[in-house]
Design a protein around this motif. Structure first.
Motif, mmCIF file in Angstrom:
data_model
loop_
_atom_site.group_PDB
_atom_site.id
_atom_site.type_symbol
_atom_site.label_atom_id
_atom_site.label_comp_id
_atom_site.label_asym_id
_atom_site.label_seq_id
_atom_site.Cartn_x
_atom_site.Cartn_y
_atom_site.Cartn_z
ATOM 1 N N ALA A 45 -31.857 -5.354 -1.676
ATOM 2 C CA ALA A 45 -30.602 -4.614 -1.199
ATOM 3 C C ALA A 45 -29.355 -5.461 -1.401
ATOM 4 O O ALA A 45 -28.393 -4.838 -1.203
ATOM 5 N N ALA A 46 -29.409 -6.789 -1.354
ATOM 6 C CA ALA A 46 -28.101 -7.516 -1.301
ATOM 7 C C ALA A 46 -27.155 -7.178 -2.343
ATOM 8 O O ALA A 46 -25.946 -7.541 -2.248
ATOM 9 N N PRO B 270 -18.386 -4.285 -9.765
ATOM 10 C CA PRO B 270 -19.251 -3.140 -8.993
ATOM 11 C C PRO B 270 -20.776 -3.918 -9.126
ATOM 12 O O PRO B 270 -21.247 -4.451 -10.022
ATOM 13 N N VAL B 271 -21.548 -3.610 -7.782
ATOM 14 C CA VAL B 271 -22.990 -3.822 -7.965
ATOM 15 C C VAL B 271 -23.606 -2.520 -7.475
ATOM 16 O O VAL B 271 -24.861 -2.394 -7.953
ATOM 17 N N THR B 272 -23.051 -1.490 -6.943
ATOM 18 C CA THR B 272 -23.612 -0.253 -6.831
ATOM 19 C C THR B 272 -23.539 0.660 -8.008
ATOM 20 O O THR B 272 -22.775 0.496 -8.789
ATOM 21 N N GLY B 273 -24.552 1.580 -8.266
ATOM 22 C CA GLY B 273 -24.541 2.268 -9.400
ATOM 23 C C GLY B 273 -24.944 1.534 -10.488
ATOM 24 O O GLY B 273 -24.602 2.072 -11.778
ATOM 25 N N VAL B 274 -25.352 0.264 -10.600
ATOM 26 C CA VAL B 274 -25.627 -0.531 -11.855
ATOM 27 C C VAL B 274 -27.300 -0.928 -11.809
ATOM 28 O O VAL B 274 -27.648 -1.163 -10.639
ATOM 29 N N ARG B 275 -28.102 -0.723 -12.899
ATOM 30 C CA ARG B 275 -29.395 -1.323 -13.024
ATOM 31 C C ARG B 275 -29.260 -2.616 -13.321
ATOM 32 O O ARG B 275 -28.773 -3.045 -14.192
ATOM 33 N N TRP B 276 -29.787 -3.340 -12.544
ATOM 34 C CA TRP B 276 -30.152 -4.933 -12.451
ATOM 35 C C TRP B 276 -31.151 -5.350 -12.757
ATOM 36 O O TRP B 276 -32.093 -5.044 -11.904
ATOM 37 N N VAL C 92 -33.509 -3.285 -10.048
ATOM 38 C CA VAL C 92 -33.167 -2.540 -8.787
ATOM 39 C C VAL C 92 -31.719 -1.987 -9.066
ATOM 40 O O VAL C 92 -31.067 -2.458 -9.769
ATOM 41 N N THR C 93 -31.622 -0.879 -8.438
ATOM 42 C CA THR C 93 -30.422 -0.069 -8.647
ATOM 43 C C THR C 93 -30.116 0.397 -7.165
ATOM 44 O O THR C 93 -31.068 0.961 -6.352
ATOM 45 N N ILE C 94 -28.969 0.355 -6.658
ATOM 46 C CA ILE C 94 -28.464 0.947 -5.338
ATOM 47 C C ILE C 94 -27.316 1.595 -5.595
ATOM 48 O O ILE C 94 -26.213 1.425 -6.262
ATOM 49 N N ASP C 95 -27.301 2.981 -5.196
ATOM 50 C CA ASP C 95 -26.304 3.918 -5.254
ATOM 51 C C ASP C 95 -26.567 4.825 -4.181
ATOM 52 O O ASP C 95 -27.562 5.286 -3.595
#
Length: 250
Positions: A14-15, A33-39, A59-62
Motif C-alpha cells: 500500500a505504500a 505518480p504512484v497511483t493508477g500505475v501497475r508496479w 500491485v496497483t493502487i487507484d
C-alpha cells in the motif's frame, strides 16, 4: 502460506499509493505518480538479505483501493494515504500454495512489513518502499504488452481458450484462430482504432458452442473497433457493440 500471512504481507504494498509531494529529488507527486500505475515487485531486502520476487508479483493502487498479486496469492484492500506514507484497511487475500513459487518470499515480506508504515520514493520508472528500519521493497513500472507481435488469446466465452489473434504491424495484417477456423485479414492500426478488412477463413464445422464464439469474433470485422491495451490485457470494442477481451500469451 496461510491467509493470515498473506494478509500481513499486503500492507507493504500500500505504500505505493502516495499522492502528495515532498520536496527533494524522487519525491512523490503529480509528476511522479504512484497511483493508477501497475508496479511489478522486483525484490525485497530484509535483515541484510535480498530475495528476488516471483514472476507476476504486482500491485496497483487507484482511488483508495489496492489490489494485485503476491506472485501466488491475489489480494485487495482499501488504502489510506497520508503524504508519502500509506496504510491499508481490511485486506482480503487468497490462500493458495502454488507450485514453483518461492513462498518464502511472501513469508519474508509478511514478517518485514507487517503493521508498519513505508515511505514511497519514485525514481523514473522505479519505486522503492522503505521501512523505518531500512528494509526495502523495489518495484518497477510494468510495461504494456505491444499490440503487434503479441499472440493474444481470446477470453470471450465459448472460445474454450482456442481463439487467438496476432497483429503484424509491418504487413498490416491480423491472423489467428476464431476457435475452430483459422482467420486472416488486413488490419491498419491508427489513433486507437483498428481498421479491419474482410476476413478470410477456413470452413470447418465444430461444436455449436465454438461456432457461437466464432460468430461473435467475426462481428469485430464489421467495423472499425477501438482497442485498448492494459498491461497484458487487450480489449477490442466494435462500432456494433461487440466487445472482446484477450490476454497476452507468455
Amino acid at each position: 502460506m496461510t491467509l493470515t500471512a498473506a494478509a500481513m504481507l499486503v500492507p507493504l504494498l500500500a505504500a505505493c499509493g502516495s499522492e502528495k509531494a515532498d520536496s527533494g529529488s524522487g519525491s512523490v507527486g503529480a509528476d511522479k505518480p504512484v497511483t493508477g500505475v501497475r508496479w511489478s515487485v522486483d525484490s525485497v531486502t530484509a535483515d541484510g538479505r535480498t530475495q528476488k520476487a516471483p514472476t507476476g508479483a504486482h500491485v496497483t493502487i487507484d482511488q483508495g483501493r489496492a489490489e494485485g498479486s503476491l506472485g501466488c496469492n491475489n489480494f485487495s484492500a482499501e488504502a489510506t494515504v497520508d503524504g508519502d506514507r500509506v496504510r491499508l484497511g481490511k485486506t482480503r487475500s487468497t490462500e493458495m500454495a502454488c507450485e514453483n513459487k518461492p513462498m518464502e518470499f511472501e513469508t519474508t515480506l509478511a514478517r518485514t512489513f507487517s503493521d508498519q508504515e513505508l515511505k514511497a520514493t519514485v525514481d523514473d520508472d522505479r519505486l522503492t518502499l522503505t521501512t523505518d528500519a531500512g528494509d526495502t521493497v523495489r518495484l518497477t513500472k510494468a510495461k504494456d504488452a505491444p499490440l503487434a507481435g503479441t499472440k493474444w488469446t481470446v477470453t470471450t466465452p465459448n472460445t474454450d481458450g482456442r481463439a487467438h489473434l496476432t497483429f503484424d504491424g509491418k504487413k498490416g495484417t491480423v491472423s489467428g484462430s476464431l476457435g475452430c477456423n483459422k482467420v486472416n485479414a488486413k488490419a491498419t492500426v491508427r489513433d486507437g482504432h483498428i481498421t479491419l478488412g474482410p476476413p478470410a477463413t477456413t470452413r470447418m464445422m465444430c461444436e455449436d458452442s465454438l461456432m457461437d464464439g466464432e460468430k461473435k469474433l467475426l462481428r469485430l470485422f464489421d467495423g472499425k473497433p477501438k482497442y485498448r491495451v492494459d498491461h497484458q490485457t487487450l480489449t477490442l470494442t466494435s462500432e456494433n457493440g461487440t466487445s472482446v477481451r484477450a490476454v497476452a500469451e507468455r
